[in-house]
Design a protein around this motif. Sequence first.
Motif, PDB file in Angstrom:
ATOM      1  N   CYS A 213       0.809  -1.217   0.000  1.00 45.26           N
ATOM      2  CA  CYS A 213       0.000   0.000   0.000  1.00 45.26           C
ATOM      3  C   CYS A 213       0.845   1.271   0.000  1.00 45.26           C
ATOM      4  O   CYS A 213       0.458   2.267  -0.618  1.00 45.26           O
ATOM      5  CB  CYS A 213      -0.982  -0.007   1.164  1.00 45.26           C
ATOM      6  SG  CYS A 213      -0.247   0.114   2.803  1.00 45.26           S
ATOM      7  N   LEU A 214       1.984   1.278   0.670  1.00 48.73           N
ATOM      8  CA  LEU A 214       2.801   2.488   0.705  1.00 48.73           C
ATOM      9  C   LEU A 214       3.293   2.829  -0.698  1.00 48.73           C
ATOM     10  O   LEU A 214       3.204   3.982  -1.143  1.00 48.73           O
ATOM     11  CB  LEU A 214       3.985   2.310   1.660  1.00 48.73           C
ATOM     12  CG  LEU A 214       4.920   3.516   1.799  1.00 48.73           C
ATOM     13  CD1 LEU A 214       4.161   4.740   2.276  1.00 48.73           C
ATOM     14  CD2 LEU A 214       6.068   3.181   2.754  1.00 48.73           C
ATOM     15  N   THR A 215       3.771   1.830  -1.416  1.00 49.68           N
ATOM     16  CA  THR A 215       4.247   2.050  -2.785  1.00 49.68           C
ATOM     17  C   THR A 215       3.114   2.495  -3.692  1.00 49.68           C
ATOM     18  O   THR A 215       3.250   3.446  -4.473  1.00 49.68           O
ATOM     19  CB  THR A 215       4.876   0.760  -3.343  1.00 49.68           C
ATOM     20  OG1 THR A 215       5.966   0.371  -2.496  1.00 49.68           O
ATOM     21  CG2 THR A 215       5.379   0.957  -4.753  1.00 49.68           C
ATOM     22  N   VAL A 216       1.960   1.821  -3.587  1.00 49.58           N
ATOM     23  CA  VAL A 216       0.836   2.124  -4.474  1.00 49.58           C
ATOM     24  C   VAL A 216       0.264   3.504  -4.179  1.00 49.58           C
ATOM     25  O   VAL A 216      -0.035   4.281  -5.102  1.00 49.58           O
ATOM     26  CB  VAL A 216      -0.249   1.040  -4.349  1.00 49.58           C
ATOM     27  CG1 VAL A 216      -1.494   1.437  -5.151  1.00 49.58           C
ATOM     28  CG2 VAL A 216       0.272  -0.306  -4.832  1.00 49.58           C
ATOM     29  N   MET A 217       0.095   3.850  -2.896  1.00 56.31           N
ATOM     30  CA  MET A 217      -0.490   5.156  -2.555  1.00 56.31           C
ATOM     31  C   MET A 217       0.324   6.296  -3.132  1.00 56.31           C
ATOM     32  O   MET A 217      -0.234   7.334  -3.515  1.00 56.31           O
ATOM     33  CB  MET A 217      -0.628   5.303  -1.041  1.00 56.31           C
ATOM     34  CG  MET A 217      -1.823   4.611  -0.443  1.00 56.31           C
ATOM     35  SD  MET A 217      -2.136   5.085   1.277  1.00 56.31           S
ATOM     36  CE  MET A 217      -0.734   4.326   2.105  1.00 56.31           C
TER      37      MET A 217
END
Length: 231
Positions: free
Chosen positions: A18-22
């Motif tokens: 999620c950190l990468t995608v956000m």
Amino acid sequence: MNRREEIIGACRLILGDCLTVMRQLPNVAGVLTDPPYGIDYGGLLKGKGDGKGGSDKNGWKSYGAPEWDKERPDRRTFDEIRKIAPRQIIWGGNYFTDYLPPTMRWLVWDKGQRDFSLADCEFAWVNENRAARIFTYPRARALQDGKVHPTQKPVELMIWCLTFLPEGTVLDPFMGSGTTGVACVKQGRPFIGIEIDPGYFEIACERIRKAYAQPDMFVEAPAEPKQEPLF
């Protein structure tokens, strides 16, 4: 990890961290999520369930080996959540008070049962200085959703949470079994969900497809988002 994206109606589901995608997503109207609390759910089950998906008389169930709950997400993840949307609702906020600023508004799920082996209620942090609110919904009714994830919230609870978010796309960076997405489908809200576990990602896709197959005749379906795939 092999990243993957599925578009189902007005829901955009992404398999990945999620950190990468956000960091690759545009801003959204609101975040509604239930991150891992870092309480080592699997460790709590020792001596309660059978460790193989079984249950004891108090209702504990292992749902396999929940390795994802051994540690909390780090501060960077919460910083990104607070940047990507003007309004955020984070369940388990009482576990993240060192990451989140003080606030007036807390949402409380009262499970309508006392002295059970699990908590009588759960808390969600909201970045809004308004009155706290309580939603009473019996745990037994919640199980009627078909529980497939150990920390799965009731669909009706998440529908209630949506009333505290502005109109527009809702993001759940810890999608799990897809309950926030199901709630968005039922309320005609565009949704983006991110999940790192391939098994739960598949479950979320299936639940959201089924939600679209049983539409609410009183809710207008949202326009499908016109966005380029990330991957």
